[in-house]
Design a protein around this motif. Structure first.
Motif, mmCIF file in Angstrom:
data_model
loop_
_atom_site.group_PDB
_atom_site.id
_atom_site.type_symbol
_atom_site.label_atom_id
_atom_site.label_comp_id
_atom_site.label_asym_id
_atom_site.label_seq_id
_atom_site.Cartn_x
_atom_site.Cartn_y
_atom_site.Cartn_z
ATOM 1 N N ARG A 195 -8.650 -11.912 5.325
ATOM 2 C CA ARG A 195 -8.062 -10.576 5.765
ATOM 3 C C ARG A 195 -6.644 -10.589 6.132
ATOM 4 O O ARG A 195 -6.034 -11.811 6.408
ATOM 5 C CB ARG A 195 -8.928 -10.197 7.113
ATOM 6 C CG ARG A 195 -8.383 -10.812 8.463
ATOM 7 C CD ARG A 195 -8.929 -10.218 9.694
ATOM 8 N NE ARG A 195 -8.437 -10.791 10.704
ATOM 9 C CZ ARG A 195 -8.602 -10.459 12.049
ATOM 10 N NH1 ARG A 195 -9.256 -9.462 12.375
ATOM 11 N NH2 ARG A 195 -7.924 -10.996 13.107
ATOM 12 N N MET A 222 0.945 -1.238 0.110
ATOM 13 C CA MET A 222 -0.036 0.121 -0.136
ATOM 14 C C MET A 222 0.694 1.395 0.209
ATOM 15 O O MET A 222 1.781 1.252 0.787
ATOM 16 C CB MET A 222 -0.915 -0.085 1.308
ATOM 17 C CG MET A 222 -1.718 1.129 1.288
ATOM 18 S SD MET A 222 -3.325 0.951 2.472
ATOM 19 C CE MET A 222 -2.430 0.401 3.954
ATOM 20 N N THR A 244 -13.364 3.737 7.326
ATOM 21 C CA THR A 244 -13.621 2.418 6.104
ATOM 22 C C THR A 244 -13.193 2.978 4.752
ATOM 23 O O THR A 244 -13.818 3.942 4.428
ATOM 24 C CB THR A 244 -14.961 1.912 6.250
ATOM 25 O OG1 THR A 244 -15.062 1.432 7.635
ATOM 26 C CG2 THR A 244 -15.190 0.627 5.283
ATOM 27 N N TYR A 275 -4.949 -1.810 10.653
ATOM 28 C CA TYR A 275 -5.644 -2.000 9.528
ATOM 29 C C TYR A 275 -6.124 -3.389 9.268
ATOM 30 O O TYR A 275 -5.704 -4.303 10.203
ATOM 31 C CB TYR A 275 -4.499 -1.572 8.331
ATOM 32 C CG TYR A 275 -3.425 -2.542 8.349
ATOM 33 C CD1 TYR A 275 -3.575 -3.731 7.713
ATOM 34 C CD2 TYR A 275 -2.205 -2.134 8.824
ATOM 35 C CE1 TYR A 275 -2.347 -4.658 7.658
ATOM 36 C CE2 TYR A 275 -1.249 -2.801 8.659
ATOM 37 C CZ TYR A 275 -1.368 -4.161 7.984
ATOM 38 O OH TYR A 275 0.121 -4.970 7.977
ATOM 39 N N ASP A 276 -7.057 -3.625 8.640
ATOM 40 C CA ASP A 276 -7.655 -4.779 8.503
ATOM 41 C C ASP A 276 -8.478 -4.689 6.851
ATOM 42 O O ASP A 276 -9.156 -4.003 6.681
ATOM 43 C CB ASP A 276 -8.813 -4.924 9.525
ATOM 44 C CG ASP A 276 -9.644 -6.279 9.156
ATOM 45 O OD1 ASP A 276 -9.780 -6.884 8.171
ATOM 46 O OD2 ASP A 276 -10.525 -6.686 10.401
ATOM 47 N N LEU A 277 -7.531 -5.338 6.020
ATOM 48 C CA LEU A 277 -8.020 -5.505 4.683
ATOM 49 C C LEU A 277 -8.922 -6.813 4.166
ATOM 50 O O LEU A 277 -8.314 -7.730 4.654
ATOM 51 C CB LEU A 277 -6.681 -5.365 3.704
ATOM 52 C CG LEU A 277 -6.915 -5.439 2.333
ATOM 53 C CD1 LEU A 277 -7.651 -4.283 1.863
ATOM 54 C CD2 LEU A 277 -5.798 -5.660 1.581
ATOM 55 N N LEU A 317 -10.799 -1.576 3.100
ATOM 56 C CA LEU A 317 -9.724 -1.491 4.232
ATOM 57 C C LEU A 317 -10.279 -0.856 5.423
ATOM 58 O O LEU A 317 -10.974 0.402 5.383
ATOM 59 C CB LEU A 317 -8.703 -0.696 3.736
ATOM 60 C CG LEU A 317 -7.477 -0.322 4.834
ATOM 61 C CD1 LEU A 317 -6.836 -1.462 5.076
ATOM 62 C CD2 LEU A 317 -6.658 0.917 4.033
ATOM 63 N N LYS A 355 -4.209 -8.287 8.218
ATOM 64 C CA LYS A 355 -4.355 -7.365 9.298
ATOM 65 C C LYS A 355 -3.017 -7.120 9.907
ATOM 66 O O LYS A 355 -2.012 -7.730 9.530
ATOM 67 C CB LYS A 355 -5.406 -7.896 10.456
ATOM 68 C CG LYS A 355 -4.528 -8.994 11.265
ATOM 69 C CD LYS A 355 -5.349 -9.493 12.383
ATOM 70 C CE LYS A 355 -4.671 -10.658 13.117
ATOM 71 N NZ LYS A 355 -4.795 -10.322 14.382
ATOM 72 N N LEU A 415 -2.772 0.420 -4.002
ATOM 73 C CA LEU A 415 -3.048 -1.079 -3.303
ATOM 74 C C LEU A 415 -2.661 -1.883 -4.582
ATOM 75 O O LEU A 415 -3.143 -2.063 -5.667
ATOM 76 C CB LEU A 415 -4.114 -1.428 -2.787
ATOM 77 C CG LEU A 415 -4.247 -2.402 -1.774
ATOM 78 C CD1 LEU A 415 -3.271 -2.422 -0.691
ATOM 79 C CD2 LEU A 415 -5.649 -2.906 -1.385
#
Length: 171
Positions: A148, A75, A113, A138-140, A100, A150, A84
């Protein structure tokens, strides 16, 4: 003893202050803590612990799914634009969109978000509505919410942020 010695007024008596300082400080501290307790939100407390436990098991399964797919992402920040690049073991990832979630460590009202659109060949773009600065979790996630990536990072960063299924972030 001499009766002609004048007696000091009550507020100049050392024993009076010695005996009243502890109760007065306890009352003052109690009032302060009452004001803090009434004015602060307790957003970190959950009422449904069993539901939280089942959710944790689902999150662990999502992490394992990302590891099974061999997902990793880079990213990059360019102002408020985020670029990304997502890859799997088989090559560039092709999802219709990605989500994300950025979580502030202490203030839930600062959580963000961001939805990324697919630009093809594993490249995605998204836009921040507000500036961010500091430490973030972060949490994609993919569109089907089956995996996910993270981790934790200081954002924004001048270098690329590498996300892998191991949860580490390198800038």
């Amino acid at each position: 003893m001499n009766e002609d010695v004048p007696v000091a007024p009550w507020y100049r008596q050392p024993w009076f202050w010695f005996l009243t300082i502890a109760p007065l400080s306890a009352i003052t501290f109690s009032m302060f803590m009452l004001v803090v307790a009434v004015n602060m939100d307790d957003t970190m407390v959950s009422d449904d612990y069993s539901k939280e436990g089942r959710g944790i098991n689902l999150e662990i399964a999502r992490d394992q799914s990302a590891a099974d797919l061999g997902l990793n992402a880079d990213m990059a920040f360019e102002g408020r634009a985020i670029l990304l690049t997502v890859n799997t073991e088989q090559g560039p990832a092709e999802f219709p969109y990605l989500v994300l979630n950025l979580f502030h460590p202490t203030l839930a009202q600062n959580d963000r978000t961001i939805q990324f659109r697919n630009d093809g060949n594993g490249h995605y773009t998204g836009t921040l509505l507000d500036d961010i600065d500091g430490r973030w979790y972060y949490d994609l996630r993919g569109p089907d919410n089956q995996w996910r990536l993270k981790g934790e990072a200081w954002l924004p960063t001048d270098s690329k942020l590498h996300m892998s299924s191991k949860g580490s972030a390198q800038g």
